[in-house]
Scaffold this active site. Structure first.
Site, short mmCIF file in Angstrom:
data_model
loop_
_atom_site.label_atom_id
_atom_site.label_comp_id
_atom_site.label_asym_id
_atom_site.label_seq_id
_atom_site.Cartn_x
_atom_site.Cartn_y
_atom_site.Cartn_z
CB SER A 167 -0.90 -0.07 1.16
OG SER A 167 -2.07 0.81 0.94
CG ASP A 225 -7.03 -3.06 -3.72
OD1 ASP A 225 -7.77 -2.19 -2.74
OD2 ASP A 225 -5.92 -3.24 -3.48
CG HIS A 278 -5.64 -2.58 0.12
ND1 HIS A 278 -5.05 -1.99 -1.17
CD2 HIS A 278 -4.85 -1.63 1.11
CE1 HIS A 278 -4.08 -1.26 -1.17
NE2 HIS A 278 -3.75 -0.99 0.44
#
Length: 264
Positions: free
Chosen positions: A95, A217, A245
């Site tokens: 991320s 996602d 995610h």
């Protein structure tokens, strides 16, 4: 305090193996890599750590000025690698840490040999000709909700981020991780994360790069993964069957296999 203690750095695996540094995402800690990182210990030197302000890091080292942009976190990654005397590092970032990795590689180009981006998003806010996944209003509401009720925000956001409604134990783990983060630090880091724009940094990546894109996602939609792939010259885009995610939690075997295939 040494950087090793400050960031709760943990080293395992083969002392003479190519180093792999695992960097966690927002609201998480190094334990989120527990199902993936050990799979590389037989032939890699595996390094896990907590960003300052997260997990078991030294919270007294948190400086809102330094960590007012992702550059402060990138500086820490470089410092950790140099303290351990690493080179040719494979930096695996989830991320927001995918962009932290991009910044670190740009600032210390001789230190890193490859990047693995797990669910990257260089800009979360939609822009003209660009889909980031969130409108300005979405992000404003998200940040206002976090300001008003940290625990409530954590409970509401965890299922959105995890994206595996049939596996409530994963959502519960992520919610607990969000809740354990210091509320003031969480609010600050959230603004740094969701208001960042690192699109201009992507064409400067000069190392082999893997982009791991999940299905469905909500934080890094498929259009974002394709964008990152197109902007990072020579990168490999791997579409995972995993949804949500956090494939390192929801689909660790598939995530590990994709990274192995990339590293050859």
């Amino acid at each position: 305090m040494s950087v090793i203690a400050r960031n709760r750095v943990r080293v395992s695996g083969a002392d003479d193996g190519r180093p792999m540094v695992f960097a966690h995402g927002f609201g998480c800690a190094q334990e989120m890599w527990r199902l993936v990182a050990p799979e590389f210990e037989r032939d890699h030197r595996v390094v896990r750590f907590d960003h300052v302000g997260a997990g078991g890091s030294d919270l007294s080292a948190y400086d809102p000025g330094k960590y007012g942009s992702l550059d402060g976190y990138a500086a820490d990654v470089i410092e950790i690698c140099r303290a351990l005397d690493l080179d040719d590092v494979v930096l695996v970032g989830h991320s927001v840490s995918a962009m932290i990795g991009v910044l670190a590689a740009a600032r210390a180009p001789g230190l890193f040999g490859a990047l693995v981006m797990v669910g990257p998003n260089p800009r979360y806010v939609d822009d003209e000709g660009y889909t980031g996944g969130f409108s300005r209003e979405d992000v404003a509401a998200l940040l206002e909700s976090l300001d008003a009720n940290h625990l409530g925000w954590s409970a509401a956001m965890a299922p959105v981020v995890m994206g595996n409604p049939d596996r409530p134990e994963l959502t519960a783990e992520l919610a607990d991780s969000f809740c354990r983060t210091d509320p003031d630090i969480a609010r600050h880091f959230a603004r740094v994360t969701f208001l960042s724009d690192n699109r201009a940094d992507l064409p400067g990546v000069r190392v082999p790069t893997l982009v791991l894109q999940c299905s469905a996602d909500a934080i890094a939609p498929e259009a974002v993964g394709r964008y990152v792939h197109e902007q990072v010259r020579g990168s490999v885009l791997t579409q995972l069957r995993a949804t949500g995610h956090c494939p390192h939690l929801s689909a660790p075997a598939e995530t590990t296999a994709a990274i192995r295939a990339f590293l050859g």
